[in-house]
Scaffold this motif. Sequence first.
Motif, PDB file in Angstrom:
ATOM      1  N   LEU A 165       9.774 -15.255 -13.559  1.00  0.00           N
ATOM      2  CA  LEU A 165       9.690 -13.890 -14.063  1.00  0.00           C
ATOM      3  C   LEU A 165       8.876 -13.075 -13.075  1.00  0.00           C
ATOM      4  CD1 LEU A 165       8.786 -14.297 -17.858  1.00  0.00           C
ATOM      5  CD2 LEU A 165      10.939 -14.766 -16.682  1.00  0.00           C
ATOM      6  N   TYR A 166       9.246 -11.810 -12.934  1.00  0.00           N
ATOM      7  CA  TYR A 166       8.448 -10.874 -12.132  1.00  0.00           C
ATOM      8  C   TYR A 166       7.856  -9.852 -13.092  1.00  0.00           C
ATOM      9  CZ  TYR A 166       7.328  -7.102  -8.867  1.00  0.00           C
ATOM     10  OH  TYR A 166       6.674  -6.112  -8.172  1.00  0.00           O
ATOM     11  N   THR A 167       6.525  -9.740 -13.098  1.00  0.00           N
ATOM     12  CA  THR A 167       5.881  -8.866 -14.087  1.00  0.00           C
ATOM     13  C   THR A 167       5.911  -7.389 -13.686  1.00  0.00           C
ATOM     14  OG1 THR A 167       3.672  -9.034 -13.108  1.00  0.00           O
ATOM     15  CG2 THR A 167       4.265 -10.724 -14.741  1.00  0.00           C
ATOM     16  N   VAL A 170       4.008 -11.836  -2.324  1.00  0.00           N
ATOM     17  CA  VAL A 170       4.588 -10.489  -2.397  1.00  0.00           C
ATOM     18  C   VAL A 170       4.176  -9.822  -3.703  1.00  0.00           C
ATOM     19  CG1 VAL A 170       6.740  -9.171  -2.512  1.00  0.00           C
ATOM     20  CG2 VAL A 170       6.537 -11.067  -0.888  1.00  0.00           C
ATOM     21  N   ALA A 171       4.319 -10.542  -4.809  1.00  0.00           N
ATOM     22  CA  ALA A 171       3.966  -9.963  -6.116  1.00  0.00           C
ATOM     23  C   ALA A 171       2.497  -9.540  -6.125  1.00  0.00           C
ATOM     24  CB  ALA A 171       4.236 -10.976  -7.224  1.00  0.00           C
ATOM     25  N   HIS A 172       1.633 -10.377  -5.549  1.00  0.00           N
ATOM     26  CA  HIS A 172       0.199 -10.073  -5.490  1.00  0.00           C
ATOM     27  C   HIS A 172      -0.046  -8.759  -4.745  1.00  0.00           C
ATOM     28  CE1 HIS A 172      -4.059 -10.518  -4.644  1.00  0.00           C
ATOM     29  NE2 HIS A 172      -3.798 -10.435  -3.360  1.00  0.00           N
ATOM     30  N   ARG A 173       0.656  -8.602  -3.622  1.00  0.00           N
ATOM     31  CA  ARG A 173       0.461  -7.372  -2.837  1.00  0.00           C
ATOM     32  C   ARG A 173       0.986  -6.134  -3.553  1.00  0.00           C
ATOM     33  NH1 ARG A 173       0.059 -11.495   0.326  1.00  0.00           N
ATOM     34  NH2 ARG A 173      -1.288 -11.381   2.162  1.00  0.00           N
ATOM     35  N   LEU A 174       1.887  -6.348  -4.501  1.00  0.00           N
ATOM     36  CA  LEU A 174       2.413  -5.219  -5.269  1.00  0.00           C
ATOM     37  C   LEU A 174       1.638  -5.034  -6.585  1.00  0.00           C
ATOM     38  CD1 LEU A 174       6.212  -5.880  -4.644  1.00  0.00           C
ATOM     39  CD2 LEU A 174       4.852  -4.008  -3.690  1.00  0.00           C
ATOM     40  N   GLY A 175       0.575  -5.833  -6.753  1.00  0.00           N
ATOM     41  CA  GLY A 175      -0.259  -5.692  -7.954  1.00  0.00           C
ATOM     42  C   GLY A 175       0.340  -6.369  -9.179  1.00  0.00           C
ATOM     43  N   HIS A 176       1.229  -7.328  -8.956  1.00  0.00           N
ATOM     44  CA  HIS A 176       1.882  -7.988 -10.101  1.00  0.00           C
ATOM     45  C   HIS A 176       1.805  -9.500  -9.937  1.00  0.00           C
ATOM     46  CE1 HIS A 176       3.234  -4.184 -11.621  1.00  0.00           C
ATOM     47  NE2 HIS A 176       3.646  -3.852 -10.410  1.00  0.00           N
ATOM     48  N   ARG A 177       2.585 -10.196 -10.764  1.00  0.00           N
ATOM     49  CA  ARG A 177       2.617 -11.663 -10.721  1.00  0.00           C
ATOM     50  C   ARG A 177       4.051 -12.135 -10.799  1.00  0.00           C
ATOM     51  NH1 ARG A 177       0.377 -15.209 -15.090  1.00  0.00           N
ATOM     52  NH2 ARG A 177       1.073 -16.743 -13.563  1.00  0.00           N
ATOM     53  N   VAL A 178       4.261 -13.341 -10.321  1.00  0.00           N
ATOM     54  CA  VAL A 178       5.492 -14.045 -10.673  1.00  0.00           C
ATOM     55  C   VAL A 178       5.085 -15.239 -11.534  1.00  0.00           C
ATOM     56  CG1 VAL A 178       7.026 -13.377  -8.793  1.00  0.00           C
ATOM     57  CG2 VAL A 178       5.379 -15.215  -8.417  1.00  0.00           C
TER      58      VAL A 178
END
Length: 424
Positions: free
Chosen positions: A130-132, A206-214
């Motif tokens: 999942l991508y948050t 990538v998700a971390h750099r966009l402020g999110h999580r996978v």
Amino acid sequence: MIREELIFVVTCDISGLARGKGFPARELPLRLKKGVGWTGSNLMMSPFGPIWDTPFGTAGDFMIVPDPAAEVRVDFADGSAIEHFFLGDICNTDGSAWECCPRDFLRRAIWQLEEVAHLRVIAAFEQEFLYTGTSDRPGDAYALGAFRRQGCFGESFVAALRAAGVVPDTFLAEYGPRQFEVTVMPEPALTAADHAVITREMARAVAHRLGHRVIFSPKPDPDLVGNGVHIHMSLVDAAGRPATHSPGEPMDLSKPAQHFFAGVLHHMPATCSITAPSPVSYLRLVPNAWAPTLIDLVRQDRGASLRICPVFAAATANEVARQFHVEFRPTDAAASPYLALGAVIFAGADGIRRALPLPATSGAPPSLPRSLPDALDRLAASETVAGWFGPTHFDAYLRFKRVEAEKVAELSPAELCARYAEVY
Ligand code: GLU
Ligand code: MG
């Protein structure tokens, strides 16, 4: 601000998480030889962090030695720290492999198959998560809208994979809310497992750099489809020629492939505790969720444990033989790809060694274990699988997983899903 590049050395351990230590990049020549320090009990860190039980105590020194063939250096060009890491092997201080090194477990399986049958496995991992950073909307399954609303995550992810040396094959919005899937190109088994770890880490980076999580957890929510990891596999001979296909034979599988997959099925009750290794894995392995529940090999059926995949638009027999492969489905991202693929290859090599036949197609196939404790009992009872691990590693694995199952035994399915979604 003043900065100096750092490098991290990773092992993907029993918990299936990437752990290790870092050092200044300028020390790399030295660190390629002496690695970074590690202890036996580091292997016993639970998914949640604490070491609950360990045969190693506080004693012992090992090192994780970076493999120069498994280096990742990705500059996201956004001012963030460079993702520079190596996958490594846990070695004794004299440089020999430690019995409990997950990567060496896979390497030993590869050697075993070579020794028994002069064959190698080519594999590709297909992974769901999942991508948050996106919302869920009704009708999102496989939708262009869902694909678009993840924004630039997908593009950055694919670019990061390529920069990390992993060739992306597909990226798509999956069936579940906020669920995505990535497939990468096939590689020899050890590289394929390395690429599975790198794929997860690039998605996280990538998700971390966009402020999110996978979230790769096998079942993020009891009411939704799970996140599977499917291992696509074929056999090649010593010259690299395809060795899986034989038209007219049972399931169109070559004799060695029949024995190989018979071995995979034969050992599945025990190896399930390695490929689907967490309590939450068993919430995924339920009916009507596109996940396997039976120990079976079926042509083109996404509910099977082993699925014979279709061959697409192949004009020549050679192309058919090249494409023809089998997908192993009862695994997930709580498993170290090294242990999961290693267990499958050891099982297949044993099937070839014993010339096991494929199970009869009449009659109901047996069920997969229904819980981690069930699967661990099957593992504990298997002398063959114990031999693949070695006594110290086998004891460590069983202790690790038994205490993990105990620690979360009282949680409701929803609590269990929430707990594991925090970690994976
Ligand atoms: N989400 C399913 C699983 O848990 C797999 C769906 C698919 O066939 O890709 O394995
Ligand atoms: Mg899928």
